[in-house]
Design an enzyme around this catalytic site. Structure first.
Site, PDB file in Angstrom:
ATOM      1  CG  ASP A  96      -2.245   0.577   1.030  1.00 45.92           C
ATOM      2  OD1 ASP A  96      -2.309   1.726   0.558  1.00 45.92           O
ATOM      3  OD2 ASP A  96      -3.247  -0.100   1.317  1.00 45.92           O
ATOM      4  CG  ASP A 118      -4.289   5.812   1.052  1.00 48.93           C
ATOM      5  OD1 ASP A 118      -5.199   5.011   1.295  1.00 48.93           O
ATOM      6  OD2 ASP A 118      -4.152   6.909   1.633  1.00 48.93           O
TER       7      ASP A 118
HETATM    8  C1  GLC Z   1      -7.701   5.646   2.039  1.00 49.39           C
HETATM    9  C2  GLC Z   1      -7.628   4.375   2.849  1.00 49.39           C
HETATM   10  C3  GLC Z   1      -8.277   4.604   4.183  1.00 49.39           C
HETATM   11  C4  GLC Z   1      -7.539   5.698   4.888  1.00 49.39           C
HETATM   12  C5  GLC Z   1      -7.396   6.948   4.016  1.00 49.39           C
HETATM   13  C6  GLC Z   1      -6.331   7.854   4.551  1.00 49.39           C
HETATM   14  O1  GLC Z   1      -8.990   6.010   1.762  1.00 49.39           O
HETATM   15  O2  GLC Z   1      -8.191   3.324   2.137  1.00 49.39           O
HETATM   16  O3  GLC Z   1      -8.312   3.452   4.958  1.00 49.39           O
HETATM   17  O4  GLC Z   1      -8.209   6.024   6.067  1.00 49.39           O
HETATM   18  O5  GLC Z   1      -7.023   6.657   2.698  1.00 49.39           O
HETATM   19  O6  GLC Z   1      -5.057   7.320   4.326  1.00 49.39           O
END
Ligand code: GLC
Ligand code: CA
Length: 574
Positions: free
Chosen positions: A98, A199
């Site tokens: 990620d 992300d």
């Molecule tokens: C994305 C992730 C989520 C997180 C956000 C901030 O939407 O999937 O889980 O809270 O980014 O990083």
């Protein structure tokens, strides 16, 4: 369209904290993941996406990274990570990480240095801005509630955070910062990760004037996504990122992109797009039409069908999207997309079939393959998720009672997807011998891996067959590259489509309704490929679909089938 190595792959998302605990501390870990690689292999998984495993204070469950080069102690060591890479490789599987680079943790060295020297070099890694007339620089509300601006102690400045205040946004305008990020991305690619899930990447471009927007809530603030939607130029950052990193490694990248502008899809996922693919969130976005979770509309079948179909038709003109039923930010799909009467093994298989055989890269979220459902939450204290706590507050402020607010969170909470994977009917569902960091769904005695492995008719064994059909030499091309053609759209309860490739035509048809439906077949049927009712007899002219029945048929001008590609016998008409 150029052929790519990842086009025909099936992916699986692991949320490490809740996957498998190997040392009894109640927290899932890397060794736990390694111990389940054979399980994932037998499910037919090719690509594993790990939600963040980096060092983090876990304010937002690892999406707040304190060190991009270190593994969180809770999850294990870098040696164990390398072992995971090697063990996955041995099995012909790929690991993707990620990539959280819109923001980092306030505990990251860069931010600590910025705080120590608010006029120094590192302050420019972030957005440090003076306020306006005693107020923050703009009226943006963060995704997790409250202002996007937090005072920088000891100064007249504020720093920007679109998520929690512990997640300061990184300043992508700064070439030094960009280079640091590229070095880090290349370091992981060099280690052998196959790519990234990326992300909140649309958020990296800011309007540097930080204009105010019309307030849209009682707090006098406006959702910060309004600024994201109104600014141009994110594409230049994304191209720079790609050219300096992913492209050199032929990496697979799947981006989380909300708020894309009209007509930009090809720039994102076309042959020369910024990313390999992006997630299709169109069905999930149907819940965003209210002011919060408390007034999020329930899923309406026809609207859902139309949404999925439109997304498929739009995407196939330029590339591939990644299809999901659920992920770590969403409630469980079975609880959300299926009416109560269909929240059964049959309905679960039906939803899985319709989703996995769409055109695109299927991503299965941990536990989906056994039909995990939303948990029952009795008080706000049972939740961990920062966003759930905010949404509970929003619901109470909108006048809902505690009970009503809890009901809304129960329906929508991200923690529904974060309860531990149910491995067995043993204590704590076999996830841990200790105390799990978040409660186990109380239905683990009836829904768990071990019992489903023993039952040929279980959701799990059905998912294995479903993935195997998609990947079988005989049908791989049609399910990967075949055109998506919707059919029976006039029916009230049928979700159906053809997949067509060269001389093959497959019909996928599902009855989401309570009553049996009769359908006139448009093409002669050659055989049954898959059925959640174990049907083997091919229908002639008229097909009867029971409530919650799904069937996958080979039809049209294709050659006769019968070479038994699946090996699992009873569900294949040969
Ligand atoms: C994305 C992730 C989520 C997180 C956000 C901030 O939407 O999937 O889980 O809270 O980014 O990083
Ligand atoms: Ca552990």
């Amino acid at each position: 369209m150029n052929r790519k190595w990842w086009h025909d792959k099936v992916a699986y998302q692991i949320y490490p904290k809740s996957f498998m605990d190997s040392n009894g501390d109640g927290i899932g870990d890397l060794c736990g993941i390694i111990s389940k690689l054979d399980y994932l292999k037998s499910l037919g998984i090719d690509i594993i996406w790990l939600s963040p495993v980096y060092k983090s204070p876990f304010v937002d469950q690892g999406y707040d990274i304190a060190d991009y080069y270190a593994i969180a102690e809770e999850f294990g060591t870098m040696d164990e990570f390398d072992e995971l890479l090697a063990e996955a490789k041995k099995r012909g599987m790929y690991i993707i990480m990620d990539l959280v680079i819109n923001h980092c943790s306030d505990q990251h060295e860069w931010f600590q240095k910025a705080l120590a020297e608010p006029d120094g070099e590192y302050a420019d890694y972030f957005y440090f801005r003076k306020g306006k007339n005693g107020n923050p620089p703009s009226n943006y509300r963060s995704y997790f509630g409250g202002s996007c601006w937090e005072p920088v102690p000891g100064t007249d400045k504020y720093y920007l955070h679109m998520f929690a205040k512990e997640q300061p946004d990184l300043n992508w305008e700064n070439p030094k910062l960009r280079q640091e990020l590229y070095n880090m991305v290349n370091w992981w690619l060099g280690k052998g990760v196959a790519g990234f899930r990326i992300d909140a990447i649309i958020n990296i471009k800011k309007n540097l004037d930080f204009p105010d927007f019309e307030p849209d809530g009682a707090d006098g603030l406006a959702g910060c996504w309004k600024m994201v939607e109104s600014v141009d130029g994110v594409g230049e950052f994304l191209e720079d990122l790609k050219k300096n990193t992913f492209q050199k490694y032929d990496a697979f990248t799947v981006a989380e992109v909300f708020n894309m502008k009209e007509g930009e899809l090809a720039e994102f996922i076309g042959d020369n797009g910024h990313f390999s693919t992006i997630f299709d969130f169109s069905a999930h976005s149907l819940s965003m039409e209210g002011h919060g979770w408390y007034d999020a509309p329930q899923i309406d079948f026809k609207k859902w069908r139309e949404t999925v179909i439109n997304a498929q038709l739009e995407v196939q003109a330029c590339g591939f999207e990644a299809n999901i039923i659920e992920n770590h930010d969403e409630p469980r799909g079975v609880s959300r997309f299926l009416p109560k009467y269909a929240q059964t093994p049959a309905g679960t298989k039906m939803l899985g079939t319709v989703s996995l055989l769409l055109r695109g890269i299927p991503f299965i979220y941990q536990g989906q393959e056994i039909g995990m459902q939303n948990a029952v939450w009795n008080s706000i204290e049972e939740y961990d998720d920062i966003s759930t706590k905010d949404q509970y507050q929003i619901a109470r402020e909108a006048g809902l009672t505690d009970e009503e607010a809890l009901e809304a969170c129960g329906r929508m909470s991200r923690d529904n997807a974060r309860t531990p994977v149910q491995w067995s009917d043993q204590e704590n569902a076999g996830f841990t011998t200790g105390i799990p960091w978040i409660k186990v769904n109380s239905n683990y005695k009836s829904i768990n891996v071990e019992s489903q492995e023993k039952d040929a008719d279980s959701v799990l064994n059905y998912y294995c067959r479903l993935v195997a059909v998609r990947k079988s030499p005989k049908y791989k091309k049609v399910f990967t590259y075949g055109k998506f053609v919707p059919v029976y759209q006039n029916s009230d309860t049928i979700m159906a489509y053809y997949r067509e490739y060269e001389n093959q035509r497959i019909l996928v048809a599902a009855n989401f309704g309570k009553d049996t439906v009769e359908l006139q077949l448009e093409h002669p049927v050659r055989g049954v490929i898959l059925s959640n009712q174990n049907k083997v007899e091919k229908p002639e002219q008229v097909m009867i679909l029971n409530s919650c029945e799904v069937i996958v048929l080979e039809c049209g001008d294709c050659k006769a089938i019968g070479d038994g590609v699946f090996g699992s016998g009873e569900h294949v008409n040969d």
